[in-house]
Design a protein around this motif. Structure first.
Motif, mmCIF file in Angstrom:
data_model
loop_
_atom_site.group_PDB
_atom_site.id
_atom_site.type_symbol
_atom_site.label_atom_id
_atom_site.label_comp_id
_atom_site.label_asym_id
_atom_site.label_seq_id
_atom_site.Cartn_x
_atom_site.Cartn_y
_atom_site.Cartn_z
ATOM 1 N N GLY A 136 -0.206 -4.239 4.183
ATOM 2 C CA GLY A 136 -1.559 -4.485 4.657
ATOM 3 C C GLY A 136 -2.220 -5.556 3.811
ATOM 4 N N SER A 137 -3.209 -6.188 4.373
ATOM 5 C CA SER A 137 -3.929 -7.243 3.663
ATOM 6 C C SER A 137 -4.962 -6.634 2.716
ATOM 7 C CB SER A 137 -4.630 -8.161 4.669
ATOM 8 O OG SER A 137 -5.671 -7.448 5.319
ATOM 9 N N LEU B 170 -5.162 0.114 15.924
ATOM 10 C CA LEU B 170 -4.186 1.201 15.833
ATOM 11 C C LEU B 170 -2.862 0.657 15.303
ATOM 12 C CD1 LEU B 170 -3.199 4.076 16.330
ATOM 13 C CD2 LEU B 170 -2.773 3.427 18.717
ATOM 14 N N ARG B 171 -2.478 -0.515 15.755
ATOM 15 C CA ARG B 171 -1.222 -1.134 15.304
ATOM 16 C C ARG B 171 -1.237 -1.372 13.799
ATOM 17 N NH1 ARG B 171 3.176 -1.022 14.176
ATOM 18 N NH2 ARG B 171 4.467 -2.853 13.966
ATOM 19 N N THR B 172 -2.381 -1.772 13.245
ATOM 20 C CA THR B 172 -2.487 -1.980 11.798
ATOM 21 C C THR B 172 -2.288 -0.666 11.060
ATOM 22 O OG1 THR B 172 -3.943 -3.888 12.057
ATOM 23 C CG2 THR B 172 -4.019 -2.743 9.934
ATOM 24 N N ILE B 173 -2.902 0.401 11.539
ATOM 25 C CA ILE B 173 -2.738 1.722 10.909
ATOM 26 C C ILE B 173 -1.282 2.151 10.977
ATOM 27 C CG2 ILE B 173 -3.408 4.158 10.993
ATOM 28 C CD1 ILE B 173 -5.662 2.217 10.097
ATOM 29 N N GLN B 174 -0.653 1.958 12.118
ATOM 30 C CA GLN B 174 0.761 2.318 12.270
ATOM 31 C C GLN B 174 1.640 1.526 11.303
ATOM 32 O OE1 GLN B 174 1.120 1.456 16.441
ATOM 33 N NE2 GLN B 174 0.667 3.571 17.055
ATOM 34 N N ARG B 175 1.362 0.234 11.149
ATOM 35 C CA ARG B 175 2.150 -0.607 10.241
ATOM 36 C C ARG B 175 1.957 -0.180 8.790
ATOM 37 N NH1 ARG B 175 0.068 -5.155 11.382
ATOM 38 N NH2 ARG B 175 -1.310 -5.268 9.588
ATOM 39 N N VAL B 176 0.712 0.115 8.424
ATOM 40 C CA VAL B 176 0.435 0.534 7.049
ATOM 41 C C VAL B 176 1.153 1.847 6.743
ATOM 42 C CG1 VAL B 176 -1.386 1.395 5.536
ATOM 43 C CG2 VAL B 176 -1.745 -0.700 6.823
ATOM 44 N N GLU B 177 1.098 2.794 7.674
ATOM 45 C CA GLU B 177 1.722 4.097 7.421
ATOM 46 C C GLU B 177 3.240 4.055 7.486
ATOM 47 O OE1 GLU B 177 0.126 7.391 9.572
ATOM 48 O OE2 GLU B 177 -1.849 7.193 8.646
ATOM 49 N N SER B 178 3.799 3.143 8.259
ATOM 50 C CA SER B 178 5.265 3.089 8.356
ATOM 51 C C SER B 178 5.892 2.156 7.328
ATOM 52 C CB SER B 178 5.688 2.673 9.766
ATOM 53 O OG SER B 178 5.295 1.345 10.024
ATOM 54 N N GLN B 179 5.223 1.042 7.019
ATOM 55 C CA GLN B 179 5.820 0.043 6.139
ATOM 56 C C GLN B 179 5.079 -0.141 4.823
ATOM 57 O OE1 GLN B 179 6.048 -3.563 8.417
ATOM 58 N NE2 GLN B 179 7.020 -2.563 10.151
ATOM 59 N N GLY B 180 3.860 0.346 4.738
ATOM 60 C CA GLY B 180 3.070 0.171 3.527
ATOM 61 C C GLY B 180 2.576 -1.256 3.336
ATOM 62 N N LEU C 178 0.850 -1.190 0.000
ATOM 63 C CA LEU C 178 0.000 0.000 0.000
ATOM 64 C C LEU C 178 0.885 1.240 0.000
ATOM 65 C CD1 LEU C 178 -2.583 -1.146 2.690
ATOM 66 C CD2 LEU C 178 -2.850 -1.195 0.223
ATOM 67 N N ASN C 179 0.372 2.315 -0.534
ATOM 68 C CA ASN C 179 1.125 3.557 -0.570
ATOM 69 C C ASN C 179 0.955 4.267 0.770
ATOM 70 O OD1 ASN C 179 2.051 6.207 -1.017
ATOM 71 N ND2 ASN C 179 1.746 5.954 -3.214
ATOM 72 N N SER C 180 1.947 4.112 1.628
ATOM 73 C CA SER C 180 1.857 4.660 2.981
ATOM 74 C C SER C 180 1.766 6.180 2.972
ATOM 75 C CB SER C 180 3.045 4.197 3.821
ATOM 76 O OG SER C 180 4.264 4.611 3.234
ATOM 77 N N ALA C 181 2.466 6.831 2.049
ATOM 78 C CA ALA C 181 2.428 8.297 1.979
ATOM 79 C C ALA C 181 1.032 8.785 1.599
ATOM 80 C CB ALA C 181 3.464 8.796 0.974
ATOM 81 N N THR C 182 0.397 8.102 0.668
ATOM 82 C CA THR C 182 -0.958 8.466 0.254
ATOM 83 C C THR C 182 -1.934 8.303 1.409
ATOM 84 O OG1 THR C 182 -0.537 7.828 -2.034
ATOM 85 C CG2 THR C 182 -2.832 7.916 -1.337
ATOM 86 N N ILE C 183 -1.838 7.202 2.111
ATOM 87 C CA ILE C 183 -2.745 6.939 3.230
ATOM 88 C C ILE C 183 -2.546 7.976 4.325
ATOM 89 C CG2 ILE C 183 -3.282 5.285 5.069
ATOM 90 C CD1 ILE C 183 -2.581 3.087 2.910
ATOM 91 N N THR D 155 -7.555 -5.065 4.811
ATOM 92 C CA THR D 155 -7.114 -3.775 5.335
ATOM 93 C C THR D 155 -7.296 -2.688 4.290
ATOM 94 O OG1 THR D 155 -5.522 -4.761 6.867
ATOM 95 C CG2 THR D 155 -5.126 -2.482 6.213
ATOM 96 N N SER D 156 -6.898 -2.976 3.059
ATOM 97 C CA SER D 156 -7.035 -1.968 1.996
ATOM 98 C C SER D 156 -8.504 -1.662 1.725
ATOM 99 C CB SER D 156 -6.334 -2.424 0.716
ATOM 100 O OG SER D 156 -6.965 -3.557 0.165
ATOM 101 N N LYS D 157 -9.359 -2.672 1.795
ATOM 102 C CA LYS D 157 -10.798 -2.443 1.596
ATOM 103 C C LYS D 157 -11.379 -1.587 2.727
ATOM 104 C CE LYS D 157 -11.936 -6.615 -1.047
ATOM 105 N NZ LYS D 157 -12.704 -7.868 -1.030
ATOM 106 N N SER D 158 -10.958 -1.867 3.955
ATOM 107 C CA SER D 158 -11.446 -1.106 5.105
ATOM 108 C C SER D 158 -11.005 0.354 5.031
ATOM 109 C CB SER D 158 -10.953 -1.725 6.410
ATOM 110 O OG SER D 158 -11.506 -3.005 6.589
ATOM 111 N N LEU D 159 -9.762 0.577 4.638
ATOM 112 C CA LEU D 159 -9.260 1.947 4.515
ATOM 113 C C LEU D 159 -9.974 2.694 3.390
ATOM 114 C CD1 LEU D 159 -5.443 1.364 5.057
ATOM 115 C CD2 LEU D 159 -7.025 2.547 6.599
ATOM 116 N N ALA D 160 -10.171 2.023 2.267
ATOM 117 C CA ALA D 160 -10.869 2.654 1.145
ATOM 118 C C ALA D 160 -12.293 3.015 1.544
ATOM 119 C CB ALA D 160 -10.870 1.728 -0.067
ATOM 120 N N ALA D 161 -12.956 2.144 2.276
ATOM 121 C CA ALA D 161 -14.321 2.433 2.731
ATOM 122 C C ALA D 161 -14.323 3.604 3.704
ATOM 123 C CB ALA D 161 -14.923 1.195 3.377
#
Length: 103
Positions: free
Chosen positions: A42-43, A30-40, A3-8, A46-52
């Motif tokens: 996600g499952s 919160l840990r999932t959000i932190q992982r997505v933003e720091s490492q990009g 995932l594009n962590s900078a975009t998120i 996770t990407s579906k939940s963020l998009a929603a």
């Protein structure tokens, strides 16, 4: 999934949300959000939940898409330019009417 962590992070900050608020809205930890933003990382879920949560297409969050976020704000920019154009056109028509009345 990459995932594009900078975009998120940019979308989250633009909306004025903390990481905890995004976690609550997306029903992720919160840990999932932190992982997505720091490492990009996600499952698919996770990407579906963020998009929603962001109310955007999931493809925008994928790491290969870096310029879509800029175009996502295009309608707002177009509305501003249309509004400015409308005011300028109205002022021009008003000046023309005034000039015709003076003649």
């Amino acid at each position: 999934m990459d995932l594009n962590s900078a975009t998120i992070r940019e979308i989250r900050i633009d909306r004025g949300w903390t990481q905890q608020q995004l976690a609550d809205i997306s029903s992720l930890s919160l840990r999932t959000i932190q992982r997505v933003e720091s490492q990009g990382l996600g499952s698919l879920e996770t990407s579906k939940s963020l998009a929603a949560a962001f109310e955007i297409e999931r493809d925008i969050l994928l790491s290969k898409n870096t310029t879509i976020v800029e175009s996502a704000s295009l309608p707002q920019a177009v509305n501003i330019y249309f509004l400015l154009f409308s005011f300028a056109l109205g002022a021009l028509i008003g000046a023309l009417v005034l000039w015709l009345l003076v003649l």
